[in-house]
Structure formats: C-alpha cells, structure tokens
Design a protein around this motif. Sequence first.
Motif, PDB file in Angstrom:
ATOM      1  N   PRO A  69       0.832  -1.216   0.000  1.00  0.00           N
ATOM      2  CA  PRO A  69       0.000   0.000   0.000  1.00  0.00           C
ATOM      3  C   PRO A  69       0.860   1.257   0.000  1.00  0.00           C
ATOM      4  CG  PRO A  69      -0.797  -1.601   1.607  1.00  0.00           C
ATOM      5  CD  PRO A  69       0.523  -2.113   1.126  1.00  0.00           C
ATOM      6  N   LEU A  70       0.509   2.183  -0.870  1.00  0.00           N
ATOM      7  CA  LEU A  70       1.244   3.436  -0.950  1.00  0.00           C
ATOM      8  C   LEU A  70       0.872   4.337   0.214  1.00  0.00           C
ATOM      9  CD1 LEU A  70       0.849   4.205  -4.763  1.00  0.00           C
ATOM     10  CD2 LEU A  70       2.915   3.407  -3.614  1.00  0.00           C
ATOM     11  N   GLN A  71       1.877   4.983   0.755  1.00  0.00           N
ATOM     12  CA  GLN A  71       1.621   5.985   1.777  1.00  0.00           C
ATOM     13  C   GLN A  71       1.040   7.229   1.118  1.00  0.00           C
ATOM     14  OE1 GLN A  71       2.070   5.242   5.041  1.00  0.00           O
ATOM     15  NE2 GLN A  71       2.639   3.192   4.305  1.00  0.00           N
ATOM     16  N   ALA A  72       0.402   8.069   1.918  1.00  0.00           N
ATOM     17  CA  ALA A  72      -0.264   9.252   1.364  1.00  0.00           C
ATOM     18  C   ALA A  72       0.707  10.119   0.573  1.00  0.00           C
ATOM     19  CB  ALA A  72      -0.906  10.057   2.490  1.00  0.00           C
ATOM     20  N   GLY A  73       1.929  10.266   1.076  1.00  0.00           N
ATOM     21  CA  GLY A  73       2.912  11.101   0.396  1.00  0.00           C
ATOM     22  C   GLY A  73       3.388  10.506  -0.915  1.00  0.00           C
ATOM     23  N   ASP A  74       3.421   9.168  -1.000  1.00  0.00           N
ATOM     24  CA  ASP A  74       3.861   8.503  -2.232  1.00  0.00           C
ATOM     25  C   ASP A  74       2.780   8.526  -3.293  1.00  0.00           C
ATOM     26  OD1 ASP A  74       6.277   7.842  -1.035  1.00  0.00           O
ATOM     27  OD2 ASP A  74       5.467   5.983  -0.206  1.00  0.00           O
ATOM     28  N   ARG A  75       1.536   8.662  -2.859  1.00  0.00           N
ATOM     29  CA  ARG A  75       0.408   8.607  -3.786  1.00  0.00           C
ATOM     30  C   ARG A  75      -0.031   9.998  -4.241  1.00  0.00           C
ATOM     31  NH1 ARG A  75      -5.023   9.170  -3.175  1.00  0.00           N
ATOM     32  NH2 ARG A  75      -6.305   8.145  -4.755  1.00  0.00           N
ATOM     33  N   MET A  76       0.164  10.988  -3.418  1.00  0.00           N
ATOM     34  CA  MET A  76      -0.303  12.331  -3.731  1.00  0.00           C
ATOM     35  C   MET A  76       0.316  12.841  -5.019  1.00  0.00           C
ATOM     36  SD  MET A  76      -2.267  14.767  -2.466  1.00  0.00           S
ATOM     37  CE  MET A  76      -2.310  14.544  -0.682  1.00  0.00           C
ATOM     38  N   PHE A  80       0.321  18.637  -6.387  1.00  0.00           N
ATOM     39  CA  PHE A  80      -0.074  19.114  -5.059  1.00  0.00           C
ATOM     40  C   PHE A  80       1.113  19.232  -4.112  1.00  0.00           C
ATOM     41  CE2 PHE A  80      -3.908  16.645  -6.480  1.00  0.00           C
ATOM     42  CZ  PHE A  80      -4.664  17.752  -6.805  1.00  0.00           C
ATOM     43  N   THR A  81       2.225  18.586  -4.456  1.00  0.00           N
ATOM     44  CA  THR A  81       3.359  18.561  -3.535  1.00  0.00           C
ATOM     45  C   THR A  81       4.583  19.295  -4.060  1.00  0.00           C
ATOM     46  OG1 THR A  81       4.110  16.434  -4.452  1.00  0.00           O
ATOM     47  CG2 THR A  81       2.603  16.348  -2.575  1.00  0.00           C
ATOM     48  N   VAL A  82       4.671  19.474  -5.373  1.00  0.00           N
ATOM     49  CA  VAL A  82       5.838  20.137  -5.953  1.00  0.00           C
ATOM     50  C   VAL A  82       5.485  21.594  -6.257  1.00  0.00           C
ATOM     51  CG1 VAL A  82       7.455  20.186  -7.880  1.00  0.00           C
ATOM     52  CG2 VAL A  82       6.685  17.991  -6.937  1.00  0.00           C
ATOM     53  N   LYS A  83       6.184  22.491  -5.630  1.00  0.00           N
ATOM     54  CA  LYS A  83       5.945  23.921  -5.822  1.00  0.00           C
ATOM     55  C   LYS A  83       7.098  24.520  -6.626  1.00  0.00           C
ATOM     56  CE  LYS A  83       2.310  23.518  -3.244  1.00  0.00           C
ATOM     57  NZ  LYS A  83       0.978  23.496  -3.867  1.00  0.00           N
ATOM     58  N   LYS A  84       6.818  24.954  -7.838  1.00  0.00           N
ATOM     59  CA  LYS A  84       7.842  25.536  -8.699  1.00  0.00           C
ATOM     60  C   LYS A  84       7.337  26.837  -9.302  1.00  0.00           C
ATOM     61  CE  LYS A  84       9.644  21.030 -10.272  1.00  0.00           C
ATOM     62  NZ  LYS A  84       9.826  20.143 -11.464  1.00  0.00           N
ATOM     63  N   THR A  85       8.240  27.780  -9.383  1.00  0.00           N
ATOM     64  CA  THR A  85       7.946  28.988 -10.142  1.00  0.00           C
ATOM     65  C   THR A  85       8.494  28.769 -11.539  1.00  0.00           C
ATOM     66  OG1 THR A  85       8.096  30.375  -8.165  1.00  0.00           O
ATOM     67  CG2 THR A  85       8.278  31.470 -10.297  1.00  0.00           C
ATOM     68  N   LEU A 141      -6.243   4.059  -5.546  1.00  0.00           N
ATOM     69  CA  LEU A 141      -5.353   4.222  -4.403  1.00  0.00           C
ATOM     70  C   LEU A 141      -3.957   3.669  -4.650  1.00  0.00           C
ATOM     71  CD1 LEU A 141      -7.841   3.311  -1.518  1.00  0.00           C
ATOM     72  CD2 LEU A 141      -7.200   5.576  -2.364  1.00  0.00           C
ATOM     73  N   ASP A 142      -3.770   2.842  -5.694  1.00  0.00           N
ATOM     74  CA  ASP A 142      -2.447   2.273  -5.940  1.00  0.00           C
ATOM     75  C   ASP A 142      -1.710   2.967  -7.084  1.00  0.00           C
ATOM     76  OD1 ASP A 142      -4.117   1.335  -7.918  1.00  0.00           O
ATOM     77  OD2 ASP A 142      -3.615  -0.784  -7.660  1.00  0.00           O
ATOM     78  N   TRP A 143      -2.186   4.127  -7.526  1.00  0.00           N
ATOM     79  CA  TRP A 143      -1.440   4.918  -8.507  1.00  0.00           C
ATOM     80  C   TRP A 143      -0.530   5.884  -7.767  1.00  0.00           C
ATOM     81  CZ3 TRP A 143      -5.438   6.426 -12.874  1.00  0.00           C
ATOM     82  CH2 TRP A 143      -5.628   5.308 -13.699  1.00  0.00           C
ATOM     83  N   ALA A 144       0.737   5.874  -8.136  1.00  0.00           N
ATOM     84  CA  ALA A 144       1.756   6.656  -7.430  1.00  0.00           C
ATOM     85  C   ALA A 144       1.697   8.135  -7.815  1.00  0.00           C
ATOM     86  CB  ALA A 144       3.141   6.081  -7.727  1.00  0.00           C
ATOM     87  N   ALA A 145       2.645   8.895  -7.276  1.00  0.00           N
ATOM     88  CA  ALA A 145       2.613  10.359  -7.401  1.00  0.00           C
ATOM     89  C   ALA A 145       2.810  10.838  -8.829  1.00  0.00           C
ATOM     90  CB  ALA A 145       3.685  10.968  -6.497  1.00  0.00           C
ATOM     91  N   HIS A 146       3.456  10.035  -9.683  1.00  0.00           N
ATOM     92  CA  HIS A 146       3.699  10.492 -11.051  1.00  0.00           C
ATOM     93  C   HIS A 146       2.483  10.290 -11.949  1.00  0.00           C
ATOM     94  CE1 HIS A 146       4.545   6.173 -11.342  1.00  0.00           C
ATOM     95  NE2 HIS A 146       4.343   6.268 -12.639  1.00  0.00           N
ATOM     96  N   ILE A 147       1.396   9.732 -11.403  1.00  0.00           N
ATOM     97  CA  ILE A 147       0.150   9.546 -12.150  1.00  0.00           C
ATOM     98  C   ILE A 147      -0.901  10.483 -11.565  1.00  0.00           C
ATOM     99  CG2 ILE A 147      -1.606   7.897 -12.880  1.00  0.00           C
ATOM    100  CD1 ILE A 147       0.394   5.671 -12.443  1.00  0.00           C
ATOM    101  N   ASP A 148      -1.594  11.187 -12.448  1.00  0.00           N
ATOM    102  CA  ASP A 148      -2.526  12.220 -12.005  1.00  0.00           C
ATOM    103  C   ASP A 148      -3.862  12.074 -12.722  1.00  0.00           C
ATOM    104  OD1 ASP A 148      -3.383  14.394 -10.598  1.00  0.00           O
ATOM    105  OD2 ASP A 148      -1.888  15.784 -11.386  1.00  0.00           O
ATOM    106  N   VAL A 149      -4.939  12.475 -12.047  1.00  0.00           N
ATOM    107  CA  VAL A 149      -6.266  12.571 -12.660  1.00  0.00           C
ATOM    108  C   VAL A 149      -6.701  14.023 -12.514  1.00  0.00           C
ATOM    109  CG1 VAL A 149      -8.661  11.811 -12.585  1.00  0.00           C
ATOM    110  CG2 VAL A 149      -6.834  10.180 -12.122  1.00  0.00           C
ATOM    111  N   CYS A 150      -6.834  14.725 -13.640  1.00  0.00           N
ATOM    112  CA  CYS A 150      -6.956  16.181 -13.582  1.00  0.00           C
ATOM    113  C   CYS A 150      -8.319  16.734 -13.956  1.00  0.00           C
ATOM    114  CB  CYS A 150      -5.904  16.812 -14.501  1.00  0.00           C
ATOM    115  SG  CYS A 150      -4.227  16.705 -13.851  1.00  0.00           S
ATOM    116  N   GLY A 151      -9.151  15.947 -14.627  1.00  0.00           N
ATOM    117  CA  GLY A 151     -10.412  16.480 -15.123  1.00  0.00           C
ATOM    118  C   GLY A 151     -10.406  16.531 -16.643  1.00  0.00           C
ATOM    119  N   PHE A 152     -11.586  16.650 -17.222  1.00  0.00           N
ATOM    120  CA  PHE A 152     -11.699  16.719 -18.676  1.00  0.00           C
ATOM    121  C   PHE A 152     -11.100  18.025 -19.200  1.00  0.00           C
ATOM    122  CE2 PHE A 152     -15.288  13.774 -17.743  1.00  0.00           C
ATOM    123  CZ  PHE A 152     -14.866  12.707 -18.530  1.00  0.00           C
TER     124      PHE A 152
END
Length: 819
Positions: free
Chosen positions: A78-85, A89-94, A328-339
């Motif tokens: 099971p992925l931890q919340a930080g590994d799945r997020m 949401f976690t990487v802040k870049k300008t 829940l088993d998709w890691a942080a490099h996979i995202d669901v963003c909306g249509f």
Amino acid sequence: MGRPDRPNSSDAPELVWQHEYRDEGYGEAPPPAYELEAPDGSVPLKGRTGATEDGRLDIDLDSHLAKTLVHLVPSRKPLQAGDRMSRRFTVKKTWRIRLNIVIQVVGSRGDVQPFIALGQELKRKYGHRVRLATHNTFQDFVLESGLEFYPIGGDPKELMAYMVKNPGLIPSMKSLREGDIQRKRSMMSELLDGCWRSCIEADTNTGIPFTADAIIANPPSFAHIHCAQALGVPLHLMFTMPWSSTRAFPHPLANFKAGKMDPQTVNYASYGIVEWLTWQGLGDLINKWRSATLDLEPVPTSVGPSLAEALQVPFTYCWSPALVPKPLDWAAHIDVCGFFFRNAETYTPPRDIDDFLRAGPPPVYIGFGSIVIDDPEKMTNLILEAVHMCGVRAIISRGWSKLGGNLASSEKVLFIGDCPHEWLFEHVSAVVHHGGAGTAACGLRNACPTFIVPFFGDQPFWGKMVATAGAGPQPIHHQSLTSQNLADAINFCLLPTTMEAAQEISATMATEHGVEAAAHSFHANLPIETLQCDILPDRPAAWMYKKAPIKLCKLAAQILIERCVIEQKDLRLYSSSPIVISNERWDPVTSTFSAGTRVVSDMTTKTTGMFLDPFMELRRSQAINAAADANHSGTHQSGIKTAGRMAGASAKSFGKMYMGIVKGMVVDIPFAAAEGFRAVPKLYGEDVQNHGEVSDWKSGAAVAGRSFTHGISDGVSDLFVKPIQDGKKDGALGFVKGVGKGSLGFTSKTASAIIGLVAYPGQGICKSIRHAANSQTRRRVAAQRHWEGEFLAQSQGGDKAVEHVLYIFEGLRRATAPV
C-alpha cells in the motif's frame, strides 16, 4: 444523488462508491475510490465485464499466458499518502523556462480536441512554443486554434474503419484476408516516422526551425518514448482511458473468462496482458524503426510491453475525478486532472439549426462522430424509427459515416454537418453517441443525460461510468442496437431522475479546471534542475560545454560561437532527461536462456540473409535492366557486376553472422549470466546493489570493478552474517535458513563478480563501438539545434543578450576552472 432503477445483469457489474475519502486536492470532500461489485451485492467481483461483442480482448484466466503474467504481478505494498499524492499538489515551482513542446496525438477529432485546449493553455499562460503533431486532415482544425501544426501522416478514417471492424486486439480472419493488417502496419510505420520528424523539423508553414525540448503524447502514438530517448528530453503521457496498472478495475480493453484467481491481482495483470499482446503486433516494427531511424538499440521483448510503466513516465488522465477517481495504488507520477475543454468561442449557428431549435422543445442529439459505420443506411433507418417511437425531436449528426445520406430534414428531424458540441449541447435535452471521452465529457458538462452506443476501445468503459453515475442507461453495443432498445434508452434519458443525476455531475464538473490542472501536472513533473540553461535560466539547455560543466541553451551557444568564444566542436548534445532501458533479470537460468535464445534467433536471421540478400541483389539488377529496356537508356548492369554485388551481399551477411556469434558468446550471454546471478538475492527479499549503468567502455570498466569488489566482499560476509541475523530473529530454524541464504548469496554474488569482470567491460566496448558507428541521428539533431540557435540569435540575440551571455559564461568558466 437520485439514481434510477436499472435492470441487473451479470454482464454489467455496477460500480459501488466506497466512502473512503483521501485528500487528493479535490476539495473537502474528494471523490471516493470504488470497486466492482456483483449485481446481488455479494463479494466484490473486480474483473467481471460485459459480453465479448463489445470488442474488447477476451482473456482466459486459465491460459498459460494469463497465469504467467499474473504471477509476475508484484506483491501489494500500500502506498503511503505522500507517495500517492499527485506531484502537482506537492511540488511547488515557479516556472519561467520557455520550451519547444511537441504534442503527438494519434486518433480521431475527439482525441485531438482536448490537446488543442491543453496547447492553448501552455502557450497562453506559460509562453511555450507548442506544436501539435497529428494527422494531416486536422491541419485547419489545429491552425485555427493558434497552435503550430505538423503532419505525421496516417488516415484517421481508415484507422476508425479498422477499429470498428476489429474492435479487439486480435484481428479477424476477414481483415487478414483483405490485407488490413499489412495496411495498418504500413500506416504505423508512417506515423512513427512522422512523429520523429515532428520533433526535429522546421515548421511546414513558416519554415522556422524547431527542435523539441519536451514531448507530450497520447499512448497510441507509440513513438513518444523512443523519440524522447533519442533526444534526451522529458516525456509526459496523457490519455482519456486507463492505461496504468491498477487493482481497482481491469483494463478497458480486456474481458475475462471465469477463473479462481484473486480479482484484484487479475485486474492488475490485465494491463500487462493487453500491453504484451500489443507489443507482439508492433514490437518488431518499433525495433526496426528504432534501429534504422533513431540509431537506438532494440528494446528487449521482456521490457517493451511495460516500458513506460517501468520507467515511471509521468501520466495525466483527462477525465473528471467525480466520474472515475484516482485509484489508491497509482503513485505520485500519475494524475487525474479532469476533462479538457477549450475556451468558449463565439459561434453563430447556421440558419437551419437556429430555426430548428427555436421551433420546439429541446431535441435529442444523436451522432457517432468519426466512427465509420459499415451500413449507414441501416443505422439511419433504425434511428429514425426510434425517434418516431419516442415522439421526440432529434438532431442527427451525419458524421464520417454520412448518416441520412440524401434524406432531407423535417419538422421532427434535422440532419446536420459539423457543429461545435460545446455550443450545441447547451441546447439539447439528451445526447446519444459512441462514447468518446470528449463527447461524453461535453454532454455531462452541459447536464445532458447520455446514452452511449460503443463501437470499440474505451467506449464501453465510459458507457458503464455514465450509467453507474445514473446519468444514462447501460450502454448497448452498436451490433445489438435496435429501434426498440434505442427508443427505451432515449426515454430513460428523459426521466426526471436521470436528468437530476446529470445536473449534479455537471455542477461538480463546473468546479474542476482540467486543462489548468494538467498544465500544472506537466510542469510539476519536469526536471527543472537539469533542464535549465546555466546562462539564460528562462531557456532549456541543449548543449554541454566539453571543457567545463556548463549547460548552454541554443541561443547562448550560438552567441558564444558567433563571438568566437567557443567552437562547435567544444559542444556535445545535452540530455536533460536521459532514458536508460535495461533488461530486468530474475535469475541466472532464465536470463542465460533468454540471451541464448536471442543469439540463436539472430544467427538464424543472419544465416537466412546469406542466401536471401544475394537473391534480392539479383532481383534488383533485373529490375534495373528492365527499366533500362523500357526507357531505351542502355544502362544495363553487366552479369559480372551483378555477380559481384551478389557475392558482396553474401559476404556482408556472413560477416554479420560471424560477429553476431562472437558478440553473443563472448558478451551477451556472459552479461546476462552476471546480471542473473546478481539478481538472485531478490528471490529471498534482499535489496540488490546498483553498480550503475553500462553506457560505454569507461562505465563498463567501472561497473566491473564495483561489481567485483562488492560481490566478493558481500558474498563472503553473507556466509557469517546471514546465519547470525536470521538466528537472532527466528532461533535455530532461522539459523538454518540463514546458512542457506548465506551459501546462496556467496555463490551468486561471487559468480556475478567473476563473470562481470569480462561481461561488463565487453558490454561497454560493444556500446562504444555501436555509439561511434551509429551517429547519424545525433549529427542530425545537432544540426537542427545549431540551425535553431542561428535563427534565435538573429531574431532575439540583441546587444544586451550578447553582453549578458558573454559576461555570465566567462564567470562560470573561471569558477569551474581547475585550481
């Protein structure tokens, strides 16, 4: 949410929302995960799907292939919340680096349209130069949106017709007889070449040079990861259907026969099975193209099917998390963003559409877009009869199948051509269509109850998602469609409960900003540290200065060359995101056998060439002489010259065969054995040291040295350490197990160390030779980057830019100079 009653069917499992909220950035109440449940509410039955006529792959779970691939599914951790997020949401870049981005899309207009919206966002908000590379027929569609266009070839109508005829992965006998497979493979070769050219060739309209700094692609373009490897640039995949392994639901293209395996494991394995079968059909084509066009080594058969997943290529899914949440088993490099939706544009409808809409209550929309239907007349009659039975007004889109033929419109039915769904769906009461993700999204966004008539691909999947949400009835495959069940479906869409469900989904989607989220996801996954030029930080690095570790963009490099500060020979191509493809080894037996099989296969191919190549030279000579006779040119090839060519071809094939045998016996098989022995400790749960990748003779020698040092020392220490460790943990039984582990570790690690002394340097030497012999692609990329640098220097290299580049470069050179 109100849910209309629907008839239960063992072939149509319902999706039951599990109320386990996870903070995935959807707000205070994010959409929950879900799992498939039997219609009677009993034990979850993940993996059970509809009838095989929906065109998906029919998989027998008791087959040898299925069992083999299921056993390769990794144990669940099971992925931890930080590994799945998701990273957005976690990487802040300008972000201020302006990139040349090529978006490669293969498919219909509905596949292209979402990426137009994304491209506009990347251009408008981030200042990137965006090129959309797709089929020639969509040129005007792309250019009118303000993006650059590059034609990659391929006929989407032919692709759609093939998919309707062969909706699964296995072609029909009819297609084999009619030559469809060879035509599709020829088209795929054209698309692969087109995608590569889209990365490095100038704009076809303006002639302005272009070399890609990043690639965005949908998976069916297939060239994406190989182009990214050849260029050394970041890749980001985006798609409208699930393509990443998950235990939550099966691959949309897979059906399952009954089996006794764990449903969640089967779901996960279904993705590997579909990818494996896809690779069987296209792997040889891709590897031939890699070698001939990109100067890259072939991808091993064991790696090809899962290449993107093994490399953890960032992936963004373009659907609403309100409809299908991120598993829940998709890691942080996979995202669901909306249509993805385009910005609303002013549209003035033709008079016939405007008059029809004003003449009565909102009509039902019926259309199948880019689907090519075998019998459009039959489908038209079926639709007209169903509309009459319902007593509703209808707008029927002719689409690529030309529904309606020469029929005229009437008071109740209006036949139309192309019309923007974004505008039209604001004025209809319900929509009936083929189930493309974009069309489904547009209908739901406008609160339109939706009935999906799937033809192939992910369309059945989206039909079930819409039905599960209560916004429409269960999908009916086009081959099972009748006027009666179509009329029933339309009536179902017009029920108050169905309309209420569609309105609630629309309200949720109104809070999502899919294009903005996807653009954020794309940037969050970019390697800004390695991507940035050391002199002009708002530009991507394209070169590495050989005399000091200084990364240079195209503009900075050209300014330095023109001012005679450096020479072109002082630069080498820079890879901001290098891709290394390695063959995963499990043990010495299977690895050595696999390598040996490959050597034998290569020997067989090259031996055949010793006899076939001379024959091909003879045929070539005969063709030249026949053409000379036809043109009366008299330029015949003499018999002696032909015989010489034939002998040369045979000798060349013999040389290839001999060198293949030597390389296989001296390098490939020992290398596979060394890697196999090194992997043995994985079998009992021990992490294996990574000694680095072999890329040339220097790295080969270095890896051999590290492998020998660690292998001997770790192997000897295992004889004493393992029994003590396991004895402390499990007593006498643990001590005995530790003795076994220590003995096995000593044998495998020392064997890998000793064999590696020969294998790793040999592999490195072979790669160095291949690198030197296959440099055409690198020279072409270098030439294109220099050309673009010249263009940028002329258009953007003003006095201030020149002064800044010279000043910063000299400072960096002094700072990096040896003391």
